[in-house]
Design a protein around this motif. Structure first.
Motif, PDB file in Angstrom:
ATOM      1  N   GLU A  54     -53.864  33.891  25.501  1.00 46.87           N
ATOM      2  CA  GLU A  54     -53.123  33.935  24.246  1.00 46.87           C
ATOM      3  C   GLU A  54     -52.082  32.831  24.176  1.00 46.87           C
ATOM      4  OE1 GLU A  54     -51.984  38.066  22.950  1.00 46.87           O
ATOM      5  OE2 GLU A  54     -52.468  38.446  25.056  1.00 46.87           O
ATOM      6  N   PHE A  55     -51.989  32.191  23.009  1.00 49.30           N
ATOM      7  CA  PHE A  55     -51.007  31.135  22.805  1.00 49.30           C
ATOM      8  C   PHE A  55     -49.989  31.479  21.725  1.00 49.30           C
ATOM      9  CE2 PHE A  55     -54.800  29.030  24.512  1.00 49.30           C
ATOM     10  CZ  PHE A  55     -54.249  28.514  25.673  1.00 49.30           C
ATOM     11  N   GLY A  56     -50.015  32.697  21.236  1.00 50.84           N
ATOM     12  CA  GLY A  56     -49.025  33.116  20.255  1.00 50.84           C
ATOM     13  C   GLY A  56     -49.334  32.610  18.862  1.00 50.84           C
ATOM     14  N   MET A  57     -48.257  32.286  18.129  1.00 45.54           N
ATOM     15  CA  MET A  57     -48.369  31.923  16.721  1.00 45.54           C
ATOM     16  C   MET A  57     -47.790  30.528  16.500  1.00 45.54           C
ATOM     17  SD  MET A  57     -49.078  33.416  13.579  1.00 45.54           S
ATOM     18  CE  MET A  57     -48.817  35.150  13.871  1.00 45.54           C
ATOM     19  N   SER A  58     -48.591  29.660  15.937  1.00 43.40           N
ATOM     20  CA  SER A  58     -48.100  28.355  15.496  1.00 43.40           C
ATOM     21  C   SER A  58     -47.734  28.504  14.029  1.00 43.40           C
ATOM     22  CB  SER A  58     -49.169  27.278  15.678  1.00 43.40           C
ATOM     23  OG  SER A  58     -48.675  26.035  15.222  1.00 43.40           O
ATOM     24  N   ASP A  59     -46.442  28.342  13.736  1.00 41.96           N
ATOM     25  CA  ASP A  59     -46.002  28.570  12.359  1.00 41.96           C
ATOM     26  C   ASP A  59     -45.215  27.405  11.762  1.00 41.96           C
ATOM     27  OD1 ASP A  59     -43.666  28.860  13.784  1.00 41.96           O
ATOM     28  OD2 ASP A  59     -43.329  30.949  13.224  1.00 41.96           O
ATOM     29  N   CYS A  60     -45.132  26.296  12.493  1.00 48.08           N
ATOM     30  CA  CYS A  60     -44.482  25.083  11.999  1.00 48.08           C
ATOM     31  C   CYS A  60     -44.854  23.943  12.949  1.00 48.08           C
ATOM     32  CB  CYS A  60     -42.961  25.258  11.917  1.00 48.08           C
ATOM     33  SG  CYS A  60     -42.165  25.554  13.506  1.00 48.08           S
ATOM     34  N   SER A  61     -44.500  22.731  12.593  1.00 48.74           N
ATOM     35  CA  SER A  61     -44.892  21.593  13.438  1.00 48.74           C
ATOM     36  C   SER A  61     -44.235  21.653  14.806  1.00 48.74           C
ATOM     37  CB  SER A  61     -44.567  20.271  12.742  1.00 48.74           C
ATOM     38  OG  SER A  61     -43.182  20.144  12.509  1.00 48.74           O
ATOM     39  N   GLU A  62     -42.989  22.105  14.882  1.00 49.17           N
ATOM     40  CA  GLU A  62     -42.311  22.180  16.178  1.00 49.17           C
ATOM     41  C   GLU A  62     -43.027  23.133  17.127  1.00 49.17           C
ATOM     42  OE1 GLU A  62     -39.440  20.877  13.072  1.00 49.17           O
ATOM     43  OE2 GLU A  62     -40.769  22.605  13.207  1.00 49.17           O
ATOM     44  N   THR A  63     -43.455  24.259  16.610  1.00 49.52           N
ATOM     45  CA  THR A  63     -44.190  25.224  17.432  1.00 49.52           C
ATOM     46  C   THR A  63     -45.528  24.633  17.878  1.00 49.52           C
ATOM     47  OG1 THR A  63     -43.169  27.012  16.183  1.00 49.52           O
ATOM     48  CG2 THR A  63     -45.069  27.588  17.522  1.00 49.52           C
ATOM     49  N   ALA A  64     -46.202  23.953  16.953  1.00 49.53           N
ATOM     50  CA  ALA A  64     -47.494  23.337  17.294  1.00 49.53           C
ATOM     51  C   ALA A  64     -47.334  22.305  18.407  1.00 49.53           C
ATOM     52  CB  ALA A  64     -48.116  22.704  16.052  1.00 49.53           C
ATOM     53  N   TYR A  65     -46.289  21.494  18.321  1.00 57.34           N
ATOM     54  CA  TYR A  65     -46.049  20.502  19.377  1.00 57.34           C
ATOM     55  C   TYR A  65     -45.783  21.169  20.719  1.00 57.34           C
ATOM     56  CZ  TYR A  65     -46.055  16.204  16.636  1.00 57.34           C
ATOM     57  OH  TYR A  65     -46.450  15.129  15.879  1.00 57.34           O
ATOM     58  N   ALA A  66     -45.119  22.309  20.718  1.00 56.71           N
ATOM     59  CA  ALA A  66     -44.837  23.016  21.970  1.00 56.71           C
ATOM     60  C   ALA A  66     -46.091  23.680  22.539  1.00 56.71           C
ATOM     61  CB  ALA A  66     -43.747  24.063  21.737  1.00 56.71           C
ATOM     62  N   ILE A  67     -46.969  24.157  21.678  1.00 56.25           N
ATOM     63  CA  ILE A  67     -48.158  24.892  22.112  1.00 56.25           C
ATOM     64  C   ILE A  67     -49.285  23.966  22.580  1.00 56.25           C
ATOM     65  CG2 ILE A  67     -50.039  26.389  21.290  1.00 56.25           C
ATOM     66  CD1 ILE A  67     -47.959  27.814  19.530  1.00 56.25           C
ATOM     67  N   ALA A  68     -49.461  22.818  21.950  1.00 56.74           N
ATOM     68  CA  ALA A  68     -50.603  21.939  22.245  1.00 56.74           C
ATOM     69  C   ALA A  68     -50.747  21.611  23.726  1.00 56.74           C
ATOM     70  CB  ALA A  68     -50.533  20.669  21.400  1.00 56.74           C
ATOM     71  N   SER A  91     -48.568  23.349  10.684  1.00 56.42           N
ATOM     72  CA  SER A  91     -48.692  24.293  11.803  1.00 56.42           C
ATOM     73  C   SER A  91     -49.956  24.073  12.629  1.00 56.42           C
ATOM     74  CB  SER A  91     -48.653  25.735  11.296  1.00 56.42           C
ATOM     75  OG  SER A  91     -49.770  25.999  10.482  1.00 56.42           O
ATOM     76  N   ILE A  92     -50.836  23.176  12.165  1.00 57.38           N
ATOM     77  CA  ILE A  92     -52.103  23.003  12.865  1.00 57.38           C
ATOM     78  C   ILE A  92     -52.470  21.543  13.128  1.00 57.38           C
ATOM     79  CG2 ILE A  92     -53.581  22.960  10.792  1.00 57.38           C
ATOM     80  CD1 ILE A  92     -54.344  24.883  14.031  1.00 57.38           C
ATOM     81  N   ALA A  93     -51.862  20.604  12.407  1.00 52.75           N
ATOM     82  CA  ALA A  93     -52.271  19.194  12.517  1.00 52.75           C
ATOM     83  C   ALA A  93     -52.217  18.692  13.954  1.00 52.75           C
ATOM     84  CB  ALA A  93     -51.408  18.322  11.601  1.00 52.75           C
ATOM     85  N   VAL A  94     -51.121  18.949  14.653  1.00 53.76           N
ATOM     86  CA  VAL A  94     -50.996  18.455  16.023  1.00 53.76           C
ATOM     87  C   VAL A  94     -52.004  19.132  16.960  1.00 53.76           C
ATOM     88  CG1 VAL A  94     -49.185  20.040  16.804  1.00 53.76           C
ATOM     89  CG2 VAL A  94     -49.345  17.770  17.794  1.00 53.76           C
ATOM     90  N   ILE A  95     -52.356  20.364  16.663  1.00 56.46           N
ATOM     91  CA  ILE A  95     -53.377  21.066  17.463  1.00 56.46           C
ATOM     92  C   ILE A  95     -54.705  20.325  17.317  1.00 56.46           C
ATOM     93  CG2 ILE A  95     -54.608  23.244  17.821  1.00 56.46           C
ATOM     94  CD1 ILE A  95     -51.582  23.412  18.512  1.00 56.46           C
ATOM     95  N   PHE A  96     -55.063  19.997  16.061  1.00 58.73           N
ATOM     96  CA  PHE A  96     -56.295  19.247  15.839  1.00 58.73           C
ATOM     97  C   PHE A  96     -56.227  17.869  16.488  1.00 58.73           C
ATOM     98  CE2 PHE A  96     -57.145  21.705  11.670  1.00 58.73           C
ATOM     99  CZ  PHE A  96     -57.943  22.618  12.321  1.00 58.73           C
TER     100      PHE A  96
END
Length: 181
Positions: A54-68, A91-96
């Protein structure tokens, strides 16, 4: 004649929820309800004998950068992105852009149909799973990825969605087997 496998197929799949941080202060209890939806998907995945990270919830760009980076370091074979409500592309661009693992977008709304006589914005947000699909598909393409596969349906009692999830878990097992052969 069938030959039993010497080594059983296994896989490690990730699950990431995506939402919109702006909603959390506006709609009391919404974030908790969305995490419950994530837990339902997690349970579905676990029934197919895969290890779920589980990686939790990406809900903004800052969270996405931390999760990637966590996703990339986890060793997953496939990432399920659970679109639990509307989410902006931030919330997803950096993940992609940064995550190497193959991805599947999942949009399973809890209600089969909205009760419009009793509808509220909160209820709508709980059922906005497919809302961001066009935005997510376009941002994936802009980030240089192929259009992710999609599982669309309802969260409960949807045999077709269950079948598709099972197939993707099997794909993850094959990917793992190829990586570790």
């Amino acid at each position: 004649m069938t030959i039993d496998r010497i080594k059983p197929l296994n896989a490690r799949v990730g699950i990431l929820g995506v939402g919109h941080k702006t909603y959390w202060d506006q709609f009391e209890g919404l974030l908790e309800q969305l995490h419950q939806k994530l837990n339902v998907l997690k349970s579905m995945l676990e029934t197919h004998q895969v290890e779920v990270v589980e990686f939790g919830m990406s809900d903004c760009s800052e969270t996405a950068y931390a999760i990637a980076p966590r996703i990339n370091q986890s060793g997953i074979d496939l990432l399920f992105i659970d679109m639990v409500t509307y989410a902006s592309s931030s919330s997803i661009a950096v993940i992609f852009k940064q995550v190497a693992a193959p991805m599947v977008l999942v949009a399973l709304q809890p209600e089969k149909a909205m009760d419009y006589d009793q509808a509220t914005t909160h209820m709508q947000l709980l059922n906005d799973d497919i809302c961001a699909i066009p935005e997510f598909v376009n941002v994936a393409i802009r980030m240089g990825r192929s259009v992710p596969h999609l599982v669309i349906g309802t969260l409960h009692d949807d045999e077709q969605a269950q079948q598709e999830i099972q197939e993707y878990c099997q794909i993850a097992k094959v990917l793992n087997s190829l990586k570790t052969a």
